[in-house]
Scaffold this active site. Structure first.
Site: not given
Ligand code: ADP
Ligand code: CP
Length: 310
Positions: A11-12, A210
């Protein structure tokens, strides 16, 4: 040596605080710059991306469309729309960035369907967070049929069904595009979820994770490496605790033990870890998967940064 790499953008990489189209393109521009070193090194890139915030926002926009003249569009169509919009932004900024770097490469975005099972238990048990983060108060004020969960300490979010990907329909075509030398943006937002019934394909209302979709694509196109990019440089043990510890190079067996002990939040880090394990296991442990941050991607082959699963 040239590698075929599936990169799943978190997402970031797309969305900072401002969800406007302009701000998302700006974020993607900086993402594109960070991917250029891998392209300069001659690797084949297949880029997938998330859509959780964007597809949730589109759903909110659909709720304003309540007439026959302007009907709300179903979730599979919204997923397709986010593949189109994010793919368009990324394709645009990647082309610009490559031009600036003097690299002559085609970039293409492919609308991608992903087959799921109509009997997947996820349809009666929504778990995938989408859309904006709400405070508890905002969530309690919502007067709808939606289900909300607390998302990794970041706020409350609506959840939708998230069936497991069975097969990426366009995988053979993606392989051809890659062989032609095109940087291919595919399986965005986990792919458009479709079911097959007696040879007939139709969309279903869901958002596929994803990371799982990227893993399935990586298997099907025989990628050498799966890189999952997110906001943290490593997966951690005891994440967010004073004693949190980076996980560096780790075997599938050891990582599974950490899953069992509940170190990874479901809906955020857990799917990444599980997707990484699947990829490594599918290759009979001949290939690796890496979980790290976007900022580290340029140094992936020159350092041992990131959580490396073997
Ligand atoms: N054990 C862990 N180690 C690292 N990050 C974790 C952990 N558990 C939860 N997280 C969280 O998961 C986030 C990544 O998931 P998410 O933000 O949903 O993914 P994406 O980058 O695909 O959008 C990290 O930024 C952190 O805030
Ligand atoms: N489809 C999907 O997994 O989107 P995000 O990673 O943004 O949650």
């Amino acid at each position: 040596m040239k590698k075929r790499i599936v990169i799943a953008l978190g997402g970031n990489a797309i969305l900072t605080k401002d969800p406007s189209a302009k701000a998302q393109q700006l974020a993607l521009r900086s993402t594109a710059k960070k991917l250029v070193p891998l392209i300069e090194q001659g690797h084949e890139l297949i880029i997938s991306h998330g859509n959780g915030p964007q597809v949730g926002n589109l759903l909110l926009q659909q709720s304003a469309a309540d007439s026959k003249e302007n009907p709300a569009l179903p979730l599979d169509t919204c997923v397709a729309m986010t593949q189109g919009s994010i793919g368009y932004w990324l394709q645009l900024v990647l082309r610009e960035t490559l031009k600036e770097a003097g690299i002559n490469k085609e970039v293409i975005t492919l609308l991608t369907q992903v087959i799921v099972s109509k009997d997947d238990p996820a349809f009666s048990h929504p778990t995938k967070p989408v859309g904006p983060f709400l405070s508890e108060e905002e969530k309690n004020r919502k007067n709808d049929q939606d289900i909300y969960i607390e998302d990794s300490g970041r706020g409350w979010r609506k959840v939708v069904p998230s069936p497991k990907p069975i097969s990426v329909t366009e995988a053979p075509l993606i392989e051809k595009l890659v062989e032609m030398g095109a940087i291919t943006i595919a399986a965005g937002g986990g792919g458009i979820p479709v079911v097959e019934d007696n040879g007939e394909v139709s969309g279903v209302e869901a958002v596929i994770d994803k990371d799982f979709a990227s893993e399935k694509l990586a298997e099907q196109i025989k990628a050498d490496l799966l890189i999952i990019l997110t906001a943290v440089d490593h997966a951690y043990l005891d994440y967010n605790q004073p004693n949190q510890k980076q996980i560096k190079t780790i075997s599938v067996e050891e990582l599974k033990q950490h899953i069992d002990k509940g170190h990874f939040a479901s809906g955020s880090m857990l799917p990444k870890v599980e997707a990484a394990i699947r990829f490594v296991e599918h290759s009979n442990r001949t290939k690796q998967a890496i979980i790290t941050s976007l900022d580290n991607v340029a140094n992936i082959f020159t350092t041992d940064i990131g959580t490396r699963i073997y």
